[in-house]
Motif scaffolding. Structure first.
Motif, PDB file in Angstrom:
ATOM      1  N   SER A  43       1.047   4.929   2.902  1.00 29.76           N
ATOM      2  CA  SER A  43       1.680   5.919   3.782  1.00 29.76           C
ATOM      3  C   SER A  43       0.813   7.154   3.969  1.00 29.76           C
ATOM      4  N   GLY A  46      -2.565   4.743  -1.373  1.00 26.56           N
ATOM      5  CA  GLY A  46      -1.219   4.915  -0.861  1.00 26.56           C
ATOM      6  C   GLY A  46      -1.216   4.610   0.629  1.00 26.56           C
ATOM      7  N   GLY A  57       3.992   0.481  -0.045  1.00 29.69           N
ATOM      8  CA  GLY A  57       3.458   1.834  -0.168  1.00 29.69           C
ATOM      9  C   GLY A  57       2.166   1.960  -0.937  1.00 29.69           C
ATOM     10  N   THR A  58       1.744   0.932  -1.683  1.00 35.07           N
ATOM     11  CA  THR A  58       0.533   1.045  -2.500  1.00 35.07           C
ATOM     12  C   THR A  58      -0.226  -0.268  -2.559  1.00 35.07           C
TER      13      THR A  58
END
Length: 156
Positions: free
Chosen positions: A153, A151, A91-92
């Protein structure tokens, strides 16, 4: 005799913790060093599952280009290199670029900088593309670390 590892079961997949990836390297404080850092970041992201041409790869590579160019242009001390650290957790993606010029910190509000200048808009790009970014002192040596988080997402 062929030995093939057994395919993981569904249960085993859910028990494996998420894997963090990390890449760190020192580069010469030259335009060539900045260019090499940018290429290696793109390649590493590709290997980590963010293929060339995808929004994550392109965004993080652009942020890396800006941070490393700034390290060369504004953070350079003759005979000193800049350091890059790239980390990826689910996610990061985080990019950190450190140099030895502690007294030359970027404005945390890049829009507040002089608008008449011909250059100096790279931080506006970072501000627009990164989920978060900032600058902190280096703990292992004199200087600063400019970092940016993306990020995965939130990029489409």
């Amino acid at each position: 005799m062929d030995i093939h590892p057994a395919a993981p079961t569904r249960r085993a997949e859910t028990q494996v913790p998420a894997r963090a990836e990390e890449f760190a390297m020192q580069f010469t404080s030259t335009p060539r060093g900045a260019r090499l850092a940018r290429h290696l970041v793109s390649h590493r992201l590709h290997e980590w599952g963010h293929p060339y041409g995808t929004p994550v790869n392109e965004t993080v590579t652009l942020i890396t280009a800006e941070l490393t160019t700034n390290a060369v242009a504004h953070g350079r001390v003759p005979g000193r290199d800049f350091h890059l650290r790239l980390s990826c957790v689910p996610g990061t993606v985080t990019v950190e670029v450190s140099d030895t010029r502690a007294e030359r910190k970027p404005h945390l509000d890049p829009a507040a900088g002089p608008s008449e200048e011909e250059s100096g808009r790279g931080l506006l790009l970072i501000d627009a593309l990164a989920s978060r970014w900032g600058v902190v002192p280096r703990h292992t040596a004199p200087g600063k670390v400019v970092w940016a988080e993306v990020g995965c997402s939130s990029i489409r």
